[in-house]
Each structure stands twice: as structure tokens, then as C-alpha cells.
Design a protein around this motif. Sequence first.
Motif, PDB file in Angstrom:
ATOM      1  N   ASP A  98       0.830  -1.204   0.000  1.00 46.78           N
ATOM      2  CA  ASP A  98       0.000   0.000   0.000  1.00 46.78           C
ATOM      3  C   ASP A  98       0.864   1.254   0.000  1.00 46.78           C
ATOM      4  O   ASP A  98       0.574   2.222  -0.721  1.00 46.78           O
ATOM      5  CB  ASP A  98      -0.913   0.011   1.223  1.00 46.78           C
ATOM      6  CG  ASP A  98      -1.924  -1.123   1.197  1.00 46.78           C
ATOM      7  OD1 ASP A  98      -2.180  -1.671   0.100  1.00 46.78           O
ATOM      8  OD2 ASP A  98      -2.447  -1.472   2.276  1.00 46.78           O
ATOM      9  N   ALA A 156       2.539   1.741  -3.383  1.00 49.92           N
ATOM     10  CA  ALA A 156       1.596   2.219  -4.403  1.00 49.92           C
ATOM     11  C   ALA A 156       1.275   3.691  -4.208  1.00 49.92           C
ATOM     12  O   ALA A 156       1.024   4.411  -5.189  1.00 49.92           O
ATOM     13  CB  ALA A 156       0.317   1.388  -4.346  1.00 49.92           C
ATOM     14  N   ALA A 157       1.287   4.147  -2.970  1.00 49.42           N
ATOM     15  CA  ALA A 157       0.873   5.521  -2.694  1.00 49.42           C
ATOM     16  C   ALA A 157       2.002   6.530  -2.800  1.00 49.42           C
ATOM     17  O   ALA A 157       1.772   7.681  -3.187  1.00 49.42           O
ATOM     18  CB  ALA A 157       0.259   5.596  -1.296  1.00 49.42           C
ATOM     19  N   ASP A 187       5.462   8.378  -4.033  1.00 51.61           N
ATOM     20  CA  ASP A 187       6.258   8.600  -5.238  1.00 51.61           C
ATOM     21  C   ASP A 187       7.698   8.153  -4.989  1.00 51.61           C
ATOM     22  O   ASP A 187       8.119   7.945  -3.846  1.00 51.61           O
ATOM     23  CB  ASP A 187       6.206  10.084  -5.602  1.00 51.61           C
ATOM     24  CG  ASP A 187       6.583  10.327  -7.056  1.00 51.61           C
ATOM     25  OD1 ASP A 187       6.700   9.354  -7.816  1.00 51.61           O
ATOM     26  OD2 ASP A 187       6.762  11.503  -7.431  1.00 51.61           O
ATOM     27  N   VAL A 232       2.672  11.954  -3.279  1.00 54.74           N
ATOM     28  CA  VAL A 232       1.737  10.892  -3.678  1.00 54.74           C
ATOM     29  C   VAL A 232       1.965  10.549  -5.140  1.00 54.74           C
ATOM     30  O   VAL A 232       2.042  11.429  -6.002  1.00 54.74           O
ATOM     31  CB  VAL A 232       0.274  11.332  -3.440  1.00 54.74           C
ATOM     32  CG1 VAL A 232      -0.687  10.259  -3.927  1.00 54.74           C
ATOM     33  CG2 VAL A 232       0.047  11.613  -1.954  1.00 54.74           C
ATOM     34  N   ARG A 233       2.053   9.263  -5.416  1.00 55.55           N
ATOM     35  CA  ARG A 233       2.350   8.792  -6.764  1.00 55.55           C
ATOM     36  C   ARG A 233       1.195   9.110  -7.723  1.00 55.55           C
ATOM     37  O   ARG A 233       0.020   8.988  -7.363  1.00 55.55           O
ATOM     38  CB  ARG A 233       2.612   7.288  -6.740  1.00 55.55           C
ATOM     39  CG  ARG A 233       3.146   6.719  -8.053  1.00 55.55           C
ATOM     40  CD  ARG A 233       3.311   5.213  -7.949  1.00 55.55           C
ATOM     41  NE  ARG A 233       4.281   4.848  -6.905  1.00 55.55           N
ATOM     42  CZ  ARG A 233       5.600   4.843  -7.098  1.00 55.55           C
ATOM     43  NH1 ARG A 233       6.105   5.189  -8.279  1.00 55.55           N
ATOM     44  NH2 ARG A 233       6.411   4.482  -6.117  1.00 55.55           N
ATOM     45  N   TYR A 262      -2.500   7.266  -8.141  1.00 59.83           N
ATOM     46  CA  TYR A 262      -3.029   6.717  -6.895  1.00 59.83           C
ATOM     47  C   TYR A 262      -4.412   7.266  -6.586  1.00 59.83           C
ATOM     48  O   TYR A 262      -5.282   6.539  -6.107  1.00 59.83           O
ATOM     49  CB  TYR A 262      -2.062   7.026  -5.744  1.00 59.83           C
ATOM     50  CG  TYR A 262      -2.481   6.436  -4.423  1.00 59.83           C
ATOM     51  CD1 TYR A 262      -2.367   5.071  -4.189  1.00 59.83           C
ATOM     52  CD2 TYR A 262      -3.005   7.249  -3.409  1.00 59.83           C
ATOM     53  CE1 TYR A 262      -2.759   4.529  -2.973  1.00 59.83           C
ATOM     54  CE2 TYR A 262      -3.388   6.708  -2.197  1.00 59.83           C
ATOM     55  CZ  TYR A 262      -3.270   5.345  -1.978  1.00 59.83           C
ATOM     56  OH  TYR A 262      -3.655   4.810  -0.782  1.00 59.83           O
ATOM     57  N   ARG A 263      -4.639   8.559  -6.849  1.00 57.71           N
ATOM     58  CA  ARG A 263      -5.941   9.182  -6.617  1.00 57.71           C
ATOM     59  C   ARG A 263      -6.334   9.968  -7.862  1.00 57.71           C
ATOM     60  O   ARG A 263      -5.614  10.891  -8.280  1.00 57.71           O
ATOM     61  CB  ARG A 263      -5.871  10.125  -5.406  1.00 57.71           C
ATOM     62  CG  ARG A 263      -5.852   9.451  -4.057  1.00 57.71           C
ATOM     63  CD  ARG A 263      -7.262   9.137  -3.568  1.00 57.71           C
ATOM     64  NE  ARG A 263      -8.036  10.329  -3.313  1.00 57.71           N
ATOM     65  CZ  ARG A 263      -8.211  10.856  -2.089  1.00 57.71           C
ATOM     66  NH1 ARG A 263      -7.672  10.274  -1.030  1.00 57.71           N
ATOM     67  NH2 ARG A 263      -8.949  11.931  -1.935  1.00 57.71           N
ATOM     68  N   ASP A 318      -4.888  13.584  -9.322  1.00 57.26           N
ATOM     69  CA  ASP A 318      -4.324  13.738 -10.670  1.00 57.26           C
ATOM     70  C   ASP A 318      -5.001  14.883 -11.409  1.00 57.26           C
ATOM     71  O   ASP A 318      -4.362  15.647 -12.144  1.00 57.26           O
ATOM     72  CB  ASP A 318      -4.488  12.434 -11.464  1.00 57.26           C
ATOM     73  CG  ASP A 318      -3.640  11.298 -10.893  1.00 57.26           C
ATOM     74  OD1 ASP A 318      -2.726  11.609 -10.109  1.00 57.26           O
ATOM     75  OD2 ASP A 318      -3.905  10.130 -11.219  1.00 57.26           O
ATOM     76  N   GLU A 345      -3.302  15.503  -0.767  1.00 59.73           N
ATOM     77  CA  GLU A 345      -2.101  14.775  -0.343  1.00 59.73           C
ATOM     78  C   GLU A 345      -2.038  14.654   1.179  1.00 59.73           C
ATOM     79  O   GLU A 345      -1.643  13.612   1.704  1.00 59.73           O
ATOM     80  CB  GLU A 345      -0.852  15.474  -0.883  1.00 59.73           C
ATOM     81  CG  GLU A 345      -0.680  15.363  -2.389  1.00 59.73           C
ATOM     82  CD  GLU A 345       0.755  15.573  -2.822  1.00 59.73           C
ATOM     83  OE1 GLU A 345       1.582  14.674  -2.565  1.00 59.73           O
ATOM     84  OE2 GLU A 345       1.041  16.626  -3.412  1.00 59.73           O
ATOM     85  N   VAL A 362      -4.296  11.908   2.130  1.00 57.92           N
ATOM     86  CA  VAL A 362      -3.666  10.609   1.886  1.00 57.92           C
ATOM     87  C   VAL A 362      -2.645  10.310   2.969  1.00 57.92           C
ATOM     88  O   VAL A 362      -2.576   9.188   3.501  1.00 57.92           O
ATOM     89  CB  VAL A 362      -3.004  10.591   0.495  1.00 57.92           C
ATOM     90  CG1 VAL A 362      -2.157   9.332   0.316  1.00 57.92           C
ATOM     91  CG2 VAL A 362      -4.052  10.693  -0.602  1.00 57.92           C
TER      92      VAL A 362
END
Length: 955
Positions: free
Chosen positions: A476, A479-480, A482, A495-496, A499-500, A504, A599, A602
Motif C-alpha cells: 500500500d 503504491a501511494a 512517489d 503521492v504517486r 493513486y488518486r 491527478d 495529499e 492521503v
Amino acid sequence: MPVSKLIGFALSKLEPSRLRMTLTAPLPQSEFDEPNQDEAAVAAVGPQDEAEAAPVGHITPVMQQFVEIKAANPDSLLFFRMGDFYEMFFGDAEVASRALGITLTKRGKHLGEDIPMCGVPVHAADDYLQRLIALGHRVAVCEQLEDPAEARKRGSKAVVRRDVIRLVTPGTITEDNLLDARRSNYLASVARTKAGAEGAGDRFAVAFADMSTGAFRVLEVEGGGLAAAIARIEPRELLIPDSIIGDDDLKPLWRQSGAASVPTPRAFFDGATAGDRLAAYFGVASLDAFGRFTRLELQAASAVIAYLDKTQIGQRPPLDPPAREGETGIMSIDAATRANLELARTLSGERRGSLLSVIDRTVTGAGARLLAERLAAPLTDPEAIRHRLDAVDLFLREPALRADISRRLSAAPDMARALTRLVMGRGGPRDMRAIGEGLEAAAGVLRRLAEIELPGEEIAAALASLASAPHGLAGDLAAALDDDLPLLKRDGGFVRTGYRADLDETRSLRDESRRVIASLQATYVDLSGIKSLKIKHNNVLGYFVDIGPNHAAAMMAAPLNETFIHRQTLANAVRFSTVELGQLEGRIASAGERSLAIEMQVFGELSAAIEREAAAIKRAAEALAVIDVASALATLADERGYCRPKVDDSFAFHIEAGRHPVVEDVLRTEGQSFVANDSDIGPSAETGAPDGGRIWLITGPNMAGKSTFLRQNALIAVLAQMGSFVPAKSAHIGTVDRLFSRVGAADDLARGRSTFMVEMIETAAILNQAGPRALVILDEIGRGTATFDGLSIAWATIEHLHAVNRSRALFATHYHELTALSERLERIVNATVKVREWKGDVVFLHEIVPGAADRSYGIQVARLAGLPPAVVDRAKSVLAELEKSGGSAPASLIDDLPLFTAARRAPRREEAPEDMPKVLEMLDGLSPDDLSPREALEMLYSLKAERLREKRKAD
């Protein structure tokens, strides 16, 4: 109390020598107005003349705020947040400028004198904090608690609310760059109960917690064991009740501990509320679930909790429940012995050159801390020691496994400390990544070690902890987060992408607004058929559609007028807006704020997930440390040829070919080898005393290796009982419960103690505390006084060790008369250091052999040290006279002063060597590089013998 009096009192406390404030002259208000450019100022201030005309006792609101907060934290340097800087004023500024080497400036005047000021940038504050903490300072961090815009709503002269959010002290830091990754950071407290006159029978409790990892332990000791306990713990900060901090008998202990000593109110140690305070902190109704604690232990533990409540200001450090340590189970090593043996640092205070530095092969910070902890507290339970040795043995037998595990561990960050920062709200994205990467490493180690059929109890327990770790959380987090993470979460961008979806989108609006506008413009061109249509922006209309006047009629007619709304007509342009364009403008304007808000959301969700698994993560971190230590000790044993010791509950102490680990390491770097020696000070069949050890009485010259031999046996015992293999061919050790070392010379001039007094105090401690299971090493007892006094003390000491203490002991001495004791005391064994003489010089062979030295070779050693030849010659003649007179100085010796005659005497010339054909032939066939040290020594003997034969033939 009126504000003016409060401020005057507070200012007088800042710097008594300079700030006895009478409030008869106002401070210039403009000098303390917060600059708008750093968003610290929110109030409009009056001109300078108005400030000067203010009534007596007037002070600017900002300065009033500073003084009030400083008065509440008089023992700390106040980091007062003003925009992008932490500012310090008055005495704080002077102290900080000296400590940090930063420029001391001024800001305004008070009573005709400049007001000192200095500051540090907020973004670099950690570096400055590190230096202040290292120097023993405490820092109160005062932050802005509201946005300046909010303060403006309260009026033009409102001041941004500020308050101290945290006291930064040596024992309560959690920041990675403020901590030593390879050293624990303990906050300790001491509680005392008196049990007799003049301190006789006093008992102490010591509680110690590492806030960075959550470790929390408590123990109770007798008065004599307090120094040993503090020396083992090595706290960075020590809480001492007001009632005992000034105790003359204890003051040296506080000073020698090396910790920042903090006078602490008695209320922190209140026994009536201690249990309730601890129960409330850990959220339990009763402490019984954590074990049974004495009242004194609860007082010490309560003081730690109270201090954390005070310094963390609302934050609750995630401490483990307190674990009780008993007085048994751990080898007792007093402070003097630790210093003499240089376990964790040398006598000069450096880590380099200590035993710890030589044996440390760990690849993680947690492993290094655990290794240091085990070295500081060797076990006395043979079964527990065996479990540790089994783990080392496992990795020693499997070099490929060890290399693979070491590689995986080296990629594991410090999860325990990262977890603490996250739980306390001080963590950042990189701490989250540390948790994720640590869990990934734990999963890899688990998979690799799960292949082992019989891992042993210690490794099996570690595997169980790794198996219960939340390995799914690692996925998790990966994936979240960066790949490129900022240090602080407030910087965003961690945050990558992908992911959301909403994140984005906002990022797209924020970062690609031009592309979005261009896309919308192309849509409007297609819709209207007007190729010259443009979307533009200004501060009045915001985003708008711009066309030429010739297209205006078409845009205002159906069906385009349903989409385009007329806003403005100019001579050469007509402007329109649309619903989409208005919505887009709003989204673009707030995209940056909304992006960061998402962010932060998250981050909060991930933090909550980590906190829910905090216990399992901490167990996994501890398991990795255990595996790291076992693997590292196996690497050490493999590299240095260490053997597995046999440790049981007997009184044995038999070492075959033992070596000093630190000296051997130094010699190895110089291309030399260490001369190994045996020792056997356990009981023997001849003595008929199975419950006590023997005393080896070791004689021989200085520089021959007596002290090295003494120390190496003590270090071998420490290594064996901490669970390490040892530098020897074989070792059988009955557990040592107390280790005593009286080696080297030191004074304590601050307490009026000479070298000899310190020696006697340490010797007294040994004779009063050592028992049959103790290991005692004594070097040159009695040397600091007159010859016969010293001999008498040494003689009586040996007899006491033999008859009363019955300890296993190594006793080095220059008093050859003591060797006679072996004839009447059955447990005394004489041993000596083997030497050879060559043309008046002494050659040290560093071998311990049975027997006694016939003399000390002191004059030969003095000659090697470089004493002038005249002094050496005079010493020889004086020695000859003393030997003739039986030790007393005859009048003829006192009246005769041949030293100056010896100085004038021409130096003797060496006789010209005779022809030595056989010796030369032997030398011609010699290849020094191919000889071992022992072979070289034997060759030297052969050459000497051949030379003597040549001389006899010539005679």
C-alpha cells in the motif's frame, strides 16, 4: 498581577546582569514590529514618536508575547517563530550566537543599550538544534498557531497567537538528523528511598526510556549499584529529584554520568499518584498486566512520564509498557571497570579503539544499538546465552545465507524511529517509505530464513515476529508514495501519480493549465467556426473568450449565445465568458491548495494505517535487529577466527590461546600477529575447593603484556556472556555474575582524591562486593605509596581475595615477594611473562608461563623509553647498592653523587666484532619474510648460541 509587573519580572529573569527592567522607559515599538514580508506582522503600528510618548510601562504586543512565553520557560533557549525565522533576544541571543557561531545583531534599544538578537532560518533549524542539544542546551520551540489573516480579523494591532509546542531536550529528541543511528537515546530518572543513617542501606530505582524507539524499562538497585546502572544505561538526560541533586555524595555521579542533569520537582516522583499516572498514560485500569513493581520503581517511571508530558505538550510518545529488570540475570560491571576495559569507548571518550568498535559488523542502526546494549549487559543465565550462541552458530555455518541476509538487512531503514515520528505527528513522507522498505526487507528475510529446518529458539522467535508483520502495508505504501519524496509533507508532491484520480485532476489543472486552456480554446473554435478565437486572462475578468468585432453578431445570436455570455465590448475586440470557463478558472485558482489538501488527506490515511499496526511493526523491527546482531557476530567470528565458548553454571574459567580482541585488531592492521596465551583460574582438583576460583599472581616487567593479558580475559568473559564467539582456541567459562577491574592509574582532583586514593577506593569496592562467581583483575595494587606500605596492602589484599571473596582473579604485581604466598595458600598460582636479555636490553616475548620473575627489568625498560645514558648508569649503581644493603639507602650512597661523574664519563665503545663465519653463514641462508614470529625468535636464540660458542673457542 498587572501586565507591566509581569513583564518586568519576566524580563529580569532573562538576563539578570543586563535586564533589571524598571519599566521607567518604554521600548521603541517600531523596533519589534513583525515584518510583513515574513507574514509575522499583522498589526499596524504607530510611528516612532508615538511609541516614545507611550505611558510608562508600555511594551509592544509582540515583545510582551515574547517575554511572557520566555518567563514560562526560563531554563530553555526560546526559538520564537517570526515568519521564516526563529528569533532569539536578550540573553538567549548571546548564548545562541556563541554556541552556534552565528552573528549577533541588534534590534532596537532598551535603557540606552542595544537589544541583542540573532535568528536561524526555519528550514535549517534542525541543524542548529543538533548543535545546541549536543552542547547540553534545552530549546523551547515557539510556533505561530494561527494564520496572520485570522489575526487581522481581531483588529489592526492584533498579534499572531504563538505558544511553545515542544521542549527539545537531549533525552526527548526524535528527529533522524539529531540522533546517533547506532546509539540509544535514553531519558532516565532516579528515585531514592533512605533506609539508614548516613545513607547506609539506601535504595535507588532507575527508569529509562528511549522515546525514539519506545523502549521503557525500570530497575531497583542498592546504593552501591546506582553508579553501575547509570554507567550501563548511558542516559543522555537524567531527571534527579530536587531533594537529592545537591547530595554531596551523589554529585560526582551526576557529573561522571555524562548526561544532562535536570533538577526535577518532587511532585514528578510522588508515590501516591505514580501508579495512577502510569495507568492513565497506557490506558489501563491497573499496572498488574505489566508486572509487579515496587513503589520506588513506580516513582522513577512516573517521573519519566511526567517529564514527557511536560516537554511534548499534548503529544503522547508511543512508549512500550514498562519492563522490570531484576538485579540478577545481568553481569554487574561497575563504572570504573567499564572505563578500564574500554567496552563502549576509550578512556579518552572515543568510540574508535573500544571493544564495541572492533566487534561491530552490524548493517542496521537498530542492530548496532542492540549489539551495544548486549555488550553493556552480558547475561548470567547459561540457557539464554546458549540461545544467542546458537543463532551466531547458525549464520557461521551458512556463509551464503549470512551474506544474503546481510544484503537484505542493509536495505532495511530504521523502522522503530520512523514509526515514533509518524505516531507523534513529526514524521514525513520519507518516514513512511522507511516503514514500507523495512517491511519489504522483513518479508525477504522471512522468506529466506523460513527455509531453515532448525533455526534455534532466538531466530525462531524472530521469525514469528516477522511473520506477524503487516506485509500488505508495504504494498500500500509503495503504491501511494512517489519515488522522489520531499522531506516535509507540507511541501507536497509525495503521492504517486495514478493513486488518486481527483489528485491527478487537480495536479493537471495546476501544472498543465496552459494545455487545458488550449484544449478548451480548440473546442470553442470548432464550436463557433471562428479560427481567430482566443482565450485570454486578466485580473479584472479572469479567463475570457476574445474575438474580433466582425464576429460579435454571430456569437450573440442563437445557438452560440447559449454557450457564450457577452462580457465586454472594446474598439477592436469583444469578450465573452462561459460557464465552463468560469468553473475552470475556479478550479485552476484553487488547484494548488486542493492538491496539497488531498495529499495531506492521503498522508493522514496512511499514517492511521501505520499506527494501527504499530505494535506489529515494532516487533518486526526488533526481530530484524536480533537477526542483524547474530549475523554480524558470525561475520566477526569468521573473519577473526573466534571460537564458540562453553558457558555453564560451574566455576570454570579455562581459556586456551586467548587473545585481546582490540590489540589483535591493531596489530593486524600493522601486519603483526598477536601472541596468544592460556589461562585457567577455575577451581582445580588439587585445591579441593569447587566453589571458588584460583588467583594467578603474575609478575614480569612493564611493557611485557601483563595488563593486556588481564584485560583480554575479562573481555573474553564479557563477549561470551553477551552471546558472542570469543578470540581463543577454546573457552570454558562458568558464568561470571560480577566483573571487577582495577587497572591503570587515574585521579579525581575535583574531589581531592589522588591517584592512590582512587586506587584504594576501587580496591575497597572489589573486596567488599566480590563473591565466588565474580571475576577480578587487579594490576599493580599498592604502587602509589611507599614500597613497604604498598607491598603490605597488596599482600593483605591477596589474602582477603583468597580467604573471603574466593573469586577467580588475575593479580599482576612488581612485588616479587608476593610469590611466596603460593607456598602456603593453595589457590595461589604463580605465573610470569617470558622475557630474554640481549646485551643489556630486554626482549619481550609476551608469553605467560608458570613461575615467578626474578626481577622487574625496570632499568632496561627505562633505557628503552629513552632515558639519558647517565641516568640509566646511575640507576644501575644505586640498584646495586640497595641490593647489597637489603633495601635501605646506606650513607655512602647518599653522600656519593656519581651522577655527574657518569655524565662526564665517555661513552663505552662496543668491542669490534670478531670474525663469525658460522653466524654469517647462518645469516646468508636466512629469509626473514618467510619466518613466523616464533621461528624468528628461535633463529635469534640459535644465532646467540653460535656466537657464544665462537667466543668460547677464541678464549
